[in-house]
Design a protein around this motif. Sequence first.
Motif, short mmCIF file in Angstrom:
data_model
loop_
_atom_site.label_atom_id
_atom_site.label_comp_id
_atom_site.label_asym_id
_atom_site.label_seq_id
_atom_site.Cartn_x
_atom_site.Cartn_y
_atom_site.Cartn_z
N HIS A 26 0.85 -1.18 0.00
CA HIS A 26 0.00 0.00 0.00
C HIS A 26 0.89 1.23 0.00
N PHE A 27 0.55 2.19 -0.85
CA PHE A 27 1.31 3.44 -0.92
C PHE A 27 0.35 4.60 -0.75
N ALA A 28 0.85 5.69 -0.14
CA ALA A 28 0.06 6.90 0.09
C ALA A 28 0.77 8.08 -0.57
N LEU A 29 0.03 9.16 -0.76
CA LEU A 29 0.62 10.37 -1.34
C LEU A 29 1.80 10.82 -0.51
N ILE A 44 2.95 10.67 -6.24
CA ILE A 44 2.19 11.91 -6.44
C ILE A 44 0.73 11.64 -6.78
N GLY A 45 0.37 10.38 -6.93
CA GLY A 45 -1.02 10.01 -7.20
C GLY A 45 -1.25 8.54 -6.92
N ILE A 50 -5.02 -0.02 -7.76
CA ILE A 50 -4.86 -0.28 -9.19
C ILE A 50 -3.47 0.14 -9.66
N ALA A 51 -3.06 1.36 -9.32
CA ALA A 51 -1.78 1.87 -9.77
C ALA A 51 -1.36 3.06 -8.92
N ALA A 52 -0.10 3.46 -9.07
CA ALA A 52 0.43 4.63 -8.39
C ALA A 52 1.20 5.46 -9.41
N LEU A 53 1.02 6.77 -9.35
CA LEU A 53 1.77 7.69 -10.21
C LEU A 53 2.96 8.18 -9.40
N ALA A 61 6.06 8.10 -13.90
CA ALA A 61 5.66 6.78 -14.37
C ALA A 61 4.45 6.30 -13.58
N ARG A 62 3.57 5.59 -14.27
CA ARG A 62 2.41 4.96 -13.64
C ARG A 62 2.77 3.50 -13.42
N ILE A 63 2.92 3.12 -12.16
CA ILE A 63 3.30 1.76 -11.80
C ILE A 63 2.04 1.01 -11.38
N ALA A 64 1.72 -0.07 -12.09
CA ALA A 64 0.49 -0.83 -11.82
C ALA A 64 0.71 -1.82 -10.68
N SER A 65 -0.40 -2.13 -9.99
CA SER A 65 -0.36 -3.13 -8.93
C SER A 65 -0.03 -4.47 -9.56
#
Length: 73
Positions: A26-29, A44-45, A50-53, A61-65
């Motif tokens: 789990h990641f948070a802003l 940053i997002g 689903i994914a993290a920016l 980069a958008r890193i998907a789960s």
Amino acid sequence: MTKPSAPRRHLPTSPFKAPVAAPVKHFALGDRVSHDQYGLGRIIGVEDGIAALVDFGSRQARIASPYTGMDKL
């Protein structure tokens, strides 16, 4: 050639230990992260599960789960 066998099911009554499932990340802003390919960055997002920016400085980069190769610092 033979087909690969299906994964074995673990019975609850088995005396052997069940395979351990990897914990969900789990990641948070604002979290600082390290990625195997991109290096150090900051979240940053977040798209819920689903994914993290991630901002890596020179690129975003958008890193998907399941966030393979990315760890929280």
